[in-house]
Design a protein around this motif. Sequence first.
Motif, PDB file in Angstrom:
ATOM      1  N   MET A   7      -6.326 -22.221 -14.094  1.00  0.00           N
ATOM      2  CA  MET A   7      -6.143 -21.879 -12.758  1.00  0.00           C
ATOM      3  C   MET A   7      -4.606 -21.361 -12.244  1.00  0.00           C
ATOM      4  O   MET A   7      -4.538 -20.437 -11.734  1.00  0.00           O
ATOM      5  CB  MET A   7      -6.520 -22.942 -11.856  1.00  0.00           C
ATOM      6  N   PHE A   8      -3.730 -22.228 -12.767  1.00  0.00           N
ATOM      7  CA  PHE A   8      -2.380 -21.876 -12.478  1.00  0.00           C
ATOM      8  C   PHE A   8      -1.994 -20.472 -12.945  1.00  0.00           C
ATOM      9  O   PHE A   8      -1.221 -19.794 -12.306  1.00  0.00           O
ATOM     10  CB  PHE A   8      -1.425 -22.925 -13.137  1.00  0.00           C
ATOM     11  N   ILE A   9      -2.371 -20.374 -14.117  1.00  0.00           N
ATOM     12  CA  ILE A   9      -2.142 -19.034 -14.649  1.00  0.00           C
ATOM     13  C   ILE A   9      -2.745 -17.701 -14.291  1.00  0.00           C
ATOM     14  O   ILE A   9      -2.169 -16.828 -13.957  1.00  0.00           O
ATOM     15  CB  ILE A   9      -2.566 -18.801 -16.642  1.00  0.00           C
ATOM     16  N   LEU A  10      -4.099 -18.028 -13.507  1.00  0.00           N
ATOM     17  CA  LEU A  10      -4.771 -17.085 -12.786  1.00  0.00           C
ATOM     18  C   LEU A  10      -3.939 -16.628 -11.435  1.00  0.00           C
ATOM     19  O   LEU A  10      -3.908 -15.608 -11.124  1.00  0.00           O
ATOM     20  CB  LEU A  10      -6.176 -17.520 -12.597  1.00  0.00           C
ATOM     21  N   LEU A  11      -3.613 -17.918 -10.905  1.00  0.00           N
ATOM     22  CA  LEU A  11      -2.419 -17.503  -9.727  1.00  0.00           C
ATOM     23  C   LEU A  11      -1.437 -16.634  -9.766  1.00  0.00           C
ATOM     24  O   LEU A  11      -1.174 -15.858  -9.193  1.00  0.00           O
ATOM     25  CB  LEU A  11      -2.472 -18.982  -8.999  1.00  0.00           C
ATOM     26  N   LEU A  12      -0.772 -16.950 -11.037  1.00  0.00           N
ATOM     27  CA  LEU A  12       0.473 -16.325 -11.432  1.00  0.00           C
ATOM     28  C   LEU A  12       0.073 -14.704 -11.629  1.00  0.00           C
ATOM     29  O   LEU A  12       0.684 -14.225 -11.100  1.00  0.00           O
ATOM     30  CB  LEU A  12       1.165 -16.707 -12.439  1.00  0.00           C
ATOM     31  N   LEU A  13      -1.182 -14.388 -12.209  1.00  0.00           N
ATOM     32  CA  LEU A  13      -1.494 -13.231 -12.421  1.00  0.00           C
ATOM     33  C   LEU A  13      -1.855 -12.381 -11.047  1.00  0.00           C
ATOM     34  O   LEU A  13      -1.479 -11.197 -11.048  1.00  0.00           O
ATOM     35  CB  LEU A  13      -2.653 -13.030 -13.328  1.00  0.00           C
ATOM     36  N   ASN A  14      -2.619 -13.097 -10.268  1.00  0.00           N
ATOM     37  CA  ASN A  14      -2.650 -12.540  -8.836  1.00  0.00           C
ATOM     38  C   ASN A  14      -1.728 -12.157  -8.112  1.00  0.00           C
ATOM     39  O   ASN A  14      -1.778 -11.119  -7.339  1.00  0.00           O
ATOM     40  CB  ASN A  14      -3.808 -13.556  -8.377  1.00  0.00           C
ATOM     41  N   ILE A  15      -0.531 -13.090  -8.098  1.00  0.00           N
ATOM     42  CA  ILE A  15       0.540 -12.641  -7.240  1.00  0.00           C
ATOM     43  C   ILE A  15       1.771 -11.952  -7.718  1.00  0.00           C
ATOM     44  O   ILE A  15       2.398 -11.516  -7.285  1.00  0.00           O
ATOM     45  CB  ILE A  15       1.404 -14.027  -6.659  1.00  0.00           C
ATOM     46  N   SER A  16       1.591 -11.487  -9.217  1.00  0.00           N
ATOM     47  CA  SER A  16       2.638 -10.868 -10.055  1.00  0.00           C
ATOM     48  C   SER A  16       2.808  -9.332  -9.683  1.00  0.00           C
ATOM     49  O   SER A  16       3.792  -8.813  -9.868  1.00  0.00           O
ATOM     50  CB  SER A  16       2.407 -11.002 -11.478  1.00  0.00           C
ATOM     51  N   PHE A  17       1.700  -8.740  -9.141  1.00  0.00           N
ATOM     52  CA  PHE A  17       1.866  -7.592  -8.979  1.00  0.00           C
ATOM     53  C   PHE A  17       2.558  -6.938  -7.443  1.00  0.00           C
ATOM     54  O   PHE A  17       2.286  -7.388  -6.483  1.00  0.00           O
ATOM     55  CB  PHE A  17       0.320  -6.714  -8.625  1.00  0.00           C
ATOM     56  N   ALA A  18       3.660  -6.267  -7.718  1.00  0.00           N
ATOM     57  CA  ALA A  18       4.262  -6.058  -6.336  1.00  0.00           C
ATOM     58  C   ALA A  18       4.130  -4.658  -5.892  1.00  0.00           C
ATOM     59  O   ALA A  18       3.507  -3.850  -6.412  1.00  0.00           O
ATOM     60  CB  ALA A  18       5.892  -5.891  -6.878  1.00  0.00           C
ATOM     61  N   LEU A  19       4.083  -4.696  -4.600  1.00  0.00           N
ATOM     62  CA  LEU A  19       3.913  -3.294  -3.977  1.00  0.00           C
ATOM     63  C   LEU A  19       4.793  -2.232  -4.496  1.00  0.00           C
ATOM     64  O   LEU A  19       6.119  -2.269  -4.366  1.00  0.00           O
ATOM     65  CB  LEU A  19       3.943  -3.245  -2.481  1.00  0.00           C
ATOM     66  N   PRO A  20       4.292  -1.050  -4.978  1.00  0.00           N
ATOM     67  CA  PRO A  20       5.018   0.141  -5.437  1.00  0.00           C
ATOM     68  C   PRO A  20       6.150   0.331  -4.232  1.00  0.00           C
ATOM     69  O   PRO A  20       5.723   0.527  -2.944  1.00  0.00           O
ATOM     70  CB  PRO A  20       4.060   1.068  -5.713  1.00  0.00           C
ATOM     71  N   ASP A  21       7.144   0.527  -4.669  1.00  0.00           N
ATOM     72  CA  ASP A  21       8.191   0.895  -3.618  1.00  0.00           C
ATOM     73  C   ASP A  21       8.153   2.299  -2.857  1.00  0.00           C
ATOM     74  O   ASP A  21       8.709   2.512  -1.845  1.00  0.00           O
ATOM     75  CB  ASP A  21       9.591   1.091  -4.506  1.00  0.00           C
ATOM     76  N   PHE A  22       7.216   3.089  -3.366  1.00  0.00           N
ATOM     77  CA  PHE A  22       6.972   4.310  -2.283  1.00  0.00           C
ATOM     78  C   PHE A  22       5.907   4.139  -1.433  1.00  0.00           C
ATOM     79  O   PHE A  22       5.704   4.904  -0.479  1.00  0.00           O
ATOM     80  CB  PHE A  22       6.664   5.542  -3.289  1.00  0.00           C
ATOM     81  N   TYR A  23       5.443   2.817  -1.130  1.00  0.00           N
ATOM     82  CA  TYR A  23       4.710   2.470  -0.092  1.00  0.00           C
ATOM     83  C   TYR A  23       5.629   2.076   1.082  1.00  0.00           C
ATOM     84  O   TYR A  23       6.703   1.462   0.627  1.00  0.00           O
ATOM     85  CB  TYR A  23       3.629   1.642  -0.526  1.00  0.00           C
ATOM     86  N   HIS A  24       5.211   2.043   2.297  1.00  0.00           N
ATOM     87  CA  HIS A  24       5.994   1.954   3.313  1.00  0.00           C
ATOM     88  C   HIS A  24       5.613   0.454   3.753  1.00  0.00           C
ATOM     89  O   HIS A  24       4.758  -0.011   3.652  1.00  0.00           O
ATOM     90  CB  HIS A  24       5.800   2.776   4.460  1.00  0.00           C
ATOM     91  N   GLN A  25       6.667  -0.124   4.527  1.00  0.00           N
ATOM     92  CA  GLN A  25       6.704  -1.395   5.197  1.00  0.00           C
ATOM     93  C   GLN A  25       6.606  -0.919   6.614  1.00  0.00           C
ATOM     94  O   GLN A  25       7.749  -0.474   7.016  1.00  0.00           O
ATOM     95  CB  GLN A  25       8.016  -2.341   4.920  1.00  0.00           C
TER      96      GLN A  25
END
Length: 322
Positions: free
Chosen positions: A1-19
């Motif tokens: 479960m811990f590994i799955l959570l790490l996988l789920n949050i590891s993807f960062a928003l590409p920098d060409f998307y706006h905040q």
Amino acid sequence: MFILLLLNISFALPDFYHQFDSINLNQYSNCAKIETLIEDPKVDVITINENAKFKAFLLFGEHARELISPETGLHLLDSICNNKYDVSKYQIKMVLNLNPLSRMRVENGEYCLRLNENNVDLNRNYDAHFKQYTDMEQQTNSGPEPFSEPETRAVRDLLKSYKPNMFLSIHSGSAGLFTPHAYSMEEPQNYEELMKVLNVIREDHCPMCETGLSSKNVGYLAFGSAMDYAYDEIGIKNSYLFEIYHKDVNMINDLRVESIKKQKRSFLELKDDSSNQECFDYFNPKEKEQYDWYTQNWSDAIIKTLGLVEQQSNEDIILAHN
């Protein structure tokens, strides 16, 4: 479960998307008049050419995880401000980001979040064939009553006061160009006229898009939608919904119509335990080349839709006076 959570949050928003929380809309004051509705949360409304007779209302970002919708709206606004389009004939109101609080959470990694801050699906909360249902697993909670949410009340008030000639809502998660109705299989009275516009857009911008009645093409009924409210309650007879991105339909390189059949895996299958990476990919392009193509293609398509509807409206006026 811990590994799955790490996988789920590891993807960062590409920098060409706006905040979006860092965008200062005042930067557009030289090309657009800015209105701000002080609701809770705040909904920013941009008005362009407020003296033009033909009025269009463009709605982006109803569902927070559909990031490409507001991104397309922002690209459209930038293009208008840089004089890439002649919009002198059109008065345009744009809601760039209807779901700002949830959008902020998506930008910070909750890529599966569809609902607003009160866990309500904004596109089920309008007083148009409203049906109360609570389905948190599928993220289609309608809310306790129509217009229970500040965002939908803001849209309601804008539509009533503005009385536009055209309404268009931009979504992702499918590839389609849709007319009312979403709540039933009943075609609107002016269905043929609506389809004349959509057939041109399909040919020029989305050959693989399913086109026609929303309920028939998406495969389920959606009660309390913004498009049906605009059409049935406000009386905007040129009301549309565009679905501009689906991960299994490559609009850039694969124009085969049969490719659309892959999208029949509905967003409703994306459960709460779907990975953040899966949700992001499902609703949004992740490569810069794709992002640029989609925002440009759909900005062009929106402007073309304005022109087609405005022309059609003028022809109807001429016929009425003959």
